[in-house]
Design a protein around this motif. Structure first.
Motif, PDB file in Angstrom:
ATOM      1  N   GLN A 132      33.406 -34.099  20.699  1.00 17.98           N
ATOM      2  CA  GLN A 132      34.136 -33.997  21.554  1.00 17.98           C
ATOM      3  C   GLN A 132      35.310 -32.731  20.613  1.00 17.98           C
ATOM      4  N   PRO A 133      35.958 -32.200  21.874  1.00 14.97           N
ATOM      5  CA  PRO A 133      36.928 -31.298  21.488  1.00 14.97           C
ATOM      6  C   PRO A 133      38.219 -31.959  21.404  1.00 14.97           C
ATOM      7  N   GLY A 134      38.620 -31.126  20.365  1.00 11.23           N
ATOM      8  CA  GLY A 134      40.190 -32.071  19.613  1.00 11.23           C
ATOM      9  C   GLY A 134      41.224 -31.537  21.110  1.00 11.23           C
ATOM     10  N   ASN A 135      42.440 -32.146  20.860  1.00 13.02           N
ATOM     11  CA  ASN A 135      43.167 -32.496  21.845  1.00 13.02           C
ATOM     12  C   ASN A 135      44.511 -32.290  21.142  1.00 13.02           C
ATOM     13  N   LEU A 136      45.041 -31.405  20.980  1.00 14.66           N
ATOM     14  CA  LEU A 136      46.559 -30.961  20.625  1.00 14.66           C
ATOM     15  C   LEU A 136      47.392 -31.507  21.625  1.00 14.66           C
ATOM     16  N   ASN A 137      47.120 -31.629  22.457  1.00 20.58           N
ATOM     17  CA  ASN A 137      48.471 -32.028  23.198  1.00 20.58           C
ATOM     18  C   ASN A 137      48.782 -33.952  23.115  1.00 20.58           C
ATOM     19  N   VAL A 138      48.961 -34.250  22.123  1.00 15.37           N
ATOM     20  CA  VAL A 138      49.264 -36.188  21.960  1.00 15.37           C
ATOM     21  C   VAL A 138      50.386 -37.072  22.007  1.00 15.37           C
ATOM     22  N   ASP A 139      51.645 -35.545  22.373  1.00 18.82           N
ATOM     23  CA  ASP A 139      52.470 -36.261  23.315  1.00 18.82           C
ATOM     24  C   ASP A 139      52.422 -37.511  23.994  1.00 18.82           C
ATOM     25  N   PRO A 140      52.859 -38.950  24.266  1.00 20.27           N
ATOM     26  CA  PRO A 140      52.713 -39.562  25.391  1.00 20.27           C
ATOM     27  C   PRO A 140      53.915 -39.636  26.045  1.00 20.27           C
ATOM     28  N   ASP A 141      54.072 -38.573  26.093  1.00 18.46           N
ATOM     29  CA  ASP A 141      55.540 -38.540  26.688  1.00 18.46           C
ATOM     30  C   ASP A 141      55.803 -37.243  27.970  1.00 18.46           C
ATOM     31  N   VAL A 142      53.943 -36.465  27.967  1.00 15.25           N
ATOM     32  CA  VAL A 142      53.649 -35.309  28.097  1.00 15.25           C
ATOM     33  C   VAL A 142      52.932 -35.038  29.054  1.00 15.25           C
ATOM     34  N   ALA A 143      52.344 -35.042  30.079  1.00 15.15           N
ATOM     35  CA  ALA A 143      51.184 -35.191  30.808  1.00 15.15           C
ATOM     36  C   ALA A 143      50.335 -34.118  30.395  1.00 15.15           C
ATOM     37  N   VAL A 144      48.794 -34.707  30.864  1.00 15.85           N
ATOM     38  CA  VAL A 144      48.063 -33.502  30.396  1.00 15.85           C
ATOM     39  C   VAL A 144      47.411 -32.981  31.197  1.00 15.85           C
ATOM     40  N   ASP A 145      46.978 -31.662  31.390  1.00 17.55           N
ATOM     41  CA  ASP A 145      46.408 -31.225  32.749  1.00 17.55           C
ATOM     42  C   ASP A 145      44.542 -31.151  32.441  1.00 17.55           C
ATOM     43  N   PRO A 146      44.321 -32.201  33.775  1.00 15.44           N
ATOM     44  CA  PRO A 146      42.986 -32.622  33.438  1.00 15.44           C
ATOM     45  C   PRO A 146      42.120 -30.746  33.294  1.00 15.44           C
ATOM     46  N   GLN A 147      43.250 -30.245  33.105  1.00 18.17           N
ATOM     47  CA  GLN A 147      41.615 -28.386  34.013  1.00 18.17           C
ATOM     48  C   GLN A 147      41.724 -28.350  32.734  1.00 18.17           C
ATOM     49  N   THR A 148      42.840 -28.595  31.714  1.00 21.53           N
ATOM     50  CA  THR A 148      42.539 -28.084  30.435  1.00 21.53           C
ATOM     51  C   THR A 148      41.832 -28.883  29.806  1.00 21.53           C
ATOM     52  N   LEU A 149      41.400 -30.053  29.606  1.00 25.04           N
ATOM     53  CA  LEU A 149      40.354 -30.992  29.225  1.00 25.04           C
ATOM     54  C   LEU A 149      39.183 -30.436  29.563  1.00 25.04           C
ATOM     55  N   LYS A 201      37.935 -27.337  27.662  1.00 21.25           N
ATOM     56  CA  LYS A 201      38.301 -27.628  26.325  1.00 21.25           C
ATOM     57  C   LYS A 201      36.378 -28.133  26.173  1.00 21.25           C
ATOM     58  N   LEU A 202      35.815 -28.898  27.129  1.00 20.99           N
ATOM     59  CA  LEU A 202      35.081 -29.812  27.001  1.00 20.99           C
ATOM     60  C   LEU A 202      33.412 -27.980  27.246  1.00 20.99           C
ATOM     61  N   LEU A 203      34.102 -27.166  28.029  1.00 26.64           N
ATOM     62  CA  LEU A 203      33.017 -26.085  28.599  1.00 26.64           C
ATOM     63  C   LEU A 203      33.044 -25.649  27.440  1.00 26.64           C
ATOM     64  N   TRP A 204      34.431 -24.897  26.792  1.00 22.27           N
ATOM     65  CA  TRP A 204      34.464 -24.132  25.678  1.00 22.27           C
ATOM     66  C   TRP A 204      33.203 -24.855  24.742  1.00 22.27           C
ATOM     67  N   LEU A 205      32.430 -26.299  24.586  1.00 21.99           N
ATOM     68  CA  LEU A 205      32.434 -26.598  22.919  1.00 21.99           C
ATOM     69  C   LEU A 205      30.329 -26.905  23.916  1.00 21.99           C
ATOM     70  N   VAL A 206      30.684 -26.983  25.385  1.00 23.85           N
ATOM     71  CA  VAL A 206      29.142 -27.063  25.443  1.00 23.85           C
ATOM     72  C   VAL A 206      28.733 -26.083  25.752  1.00 23.85           C
ATOM     73  N   ASP A 207      29.268 -25.061  26.201  1.00 29.02           N
ATOM     74  CA  ASP A 207      28.828 -23.437  25.829  1.00 29.02           C
ATOM     75  C   ASP A 207      28.664 -22.786  24.124  1.00 29.02           C
ATOM     76  N   LYS A 208      28.859 -23.305  23.738  1.00 23.35           N
ATOM     77  CA  LYS A 208      28.879 -23.222  21.991  1.00 23.35           C
ATOM     78  C   LYS A 208      27.955 -23.891  22.069  1.00 23.35           C
ATOM     79  N   THR A 209      27.420 -24.670  21.772  1.00 23.69           N
ATOM     80  CA  THR A 209      26.194 -25.868  21.439  1.00 23.69           C
ATOM     81  C   THR A 209      24.865 -25.468  22.698  1.00 23.69           C
ATOM     82  N   VAL A 210      24.916 -24.344  23.527  1.00 23.80           N
ATOM     83  CA  VAL A 210      24.128 -24.520  24.447  1.00 23.80           C
ATOM     84  C   VAL A 210      24.152 -23.062  24.471  1.00 23.80           C
TER      85      VAL A 210
END
Lengths: 236, 236
Positions: free
Chosen positions: B183-200, B203-212
């Protein structure tokens, strides 16, 4: 060996949904379906308007394409559609198994085939009321019987609204011995329209909240990762 | 029965990652860890700064809380942390199994416990170089031996960068008999900072592309669904 009607063969990519979510997969999508779900996301493999694009392809040609895409490294081959149960995959599965490949098949459970028993994973996906189709549960049970011998049989149900959810819950009780997966439905199926990841997250949250509120713990609840990653683009 | 140091007990919700992704789960998060990963997303259960918040709780009390949250309907209980392997869960697992509950445990594989063998799922999550920790593979193998008898043992590796990926690929070759999840790591771990779904998604796409691209088909590649759904908010 069988001749197969093929809409597209693509991959490797990851399986985006259900029991094999995240699994590296080459997809063999067949043309033709006995259903016509209102929200179908694969009309290019269903609607006879696209029939001239479904290539009659020998089993050997299909297998050569899978080998080429995977560079001869064994992985999971997903037989999807349309309804792949219209066709005869016995020979393809035998060719692949001999090389260490695994086979999954996704079908609504309307047509049973002897080769279901050869599968590594059979995903039976009965369509909820919002589809406009009506499930023939006798045919569904015949699929289960035919699949006796498959390594894994699971049920996957797409949920678009409250009526689908109620229907899924009632019918799942008849198949408590099988793993069940729920996923929120995707009404935005136009490959040219961008998908908002937040919308996907919100839909998943809606479905998670419903199951948790009801303490219905039988199903696993999963999104369509491929829509998150690629929107409704084809061939990925 | 054992006394446990508990940081939080919450749920039911769905498991957001790994082999049981999507599975309805109550989480029992213990306090205390023998690691201090640079990007830890659960410092409230790791850093001794929070030690006064880890409640000494009897096994019976923990079990009563799990039963209350799940309204006595069996589901999966995930033992996480911190490192839950510091503590003794044998009694809790026995209590839960008697009622039809299942138990998963997530640990880095640095400390082995006899109760690993009682688990339904043991997730061993060796930490890659970006963590700043160094895996003791002898200790890791001792965990595998201790877990002999568990229904399912899987490996999960979080990938933050190219070095982590290379490390994962090299080490995974020593454990080809076990299912592996990336699973791709998550560097944004502050519970008070919103996470951008597109960023997630990116990151997943980056990892999928590497394995493929490498045609590395052993691992399943999955995101952290809970971050997509709830950002880094705690207790969901």
């Amino acid at each position: 060996m069988s001749v197969l009607r093929i809409a597209e063969i693509f991959g490797p990519t990851i399986q985006g949904e259900g029991a094999l979510i995240g699994e590296p997969t080459v997809f063999v999508r067949t043309g033709g379906c006995d259903y016509r779900c209102s929200w179908c996301d694969s009309l290019h493999a269903v609607d006879t308007e696209f029939r001239h694009k479904w290539a009659s392809t020998s089993t050997q040609e299909v297998w050569a394409k899978v080998q080429s895409l995977s560079r001869n490294r064994p992985l999971t081959v997903s037989l999807s559609g349309g309804n792949p149960a219209i066709q005869d995959f016995k020979d393809l599965i035998a060719l692949g198994h001999a090389q260490g490949y695994r086979f999954a098949c996704e079908t609504q459970g309307s047509i049973a085939k002897p080769w279901f028993a050869d599968l590594d994973t059979l995903v039976l996906s009965p369509k909820p009321p919002s589809s406009g189709e009506t499930v023939d549960w006798d045919a569904f049970d015949t699929c289960l019987t035919a699949a006796n011998g498959a390594k894994q049989i699971v049920i996957k149900i797409v949920i678009f609204d409250d009526a689908d959810y109620t229907w899924a819950r009632a019918n799942a009780d008849n198949y408590l011995h099988l793993p069940i997966f729920l996923q929120p439905g995707n009404l935005n199926v136009d490959p040219d329209v961008a998908v908002d990841p937040q919308t996907l997250a919100d839909k998943l949250l809606w479905l998670v909240d419903k199951t948790v509120a009801d303490r219905w713990f039988a199903p696993r609840v999963l999104p369509q990762l491929h829509v998150l990653l690629w929107g409704n683009k084809r061939g990925v």
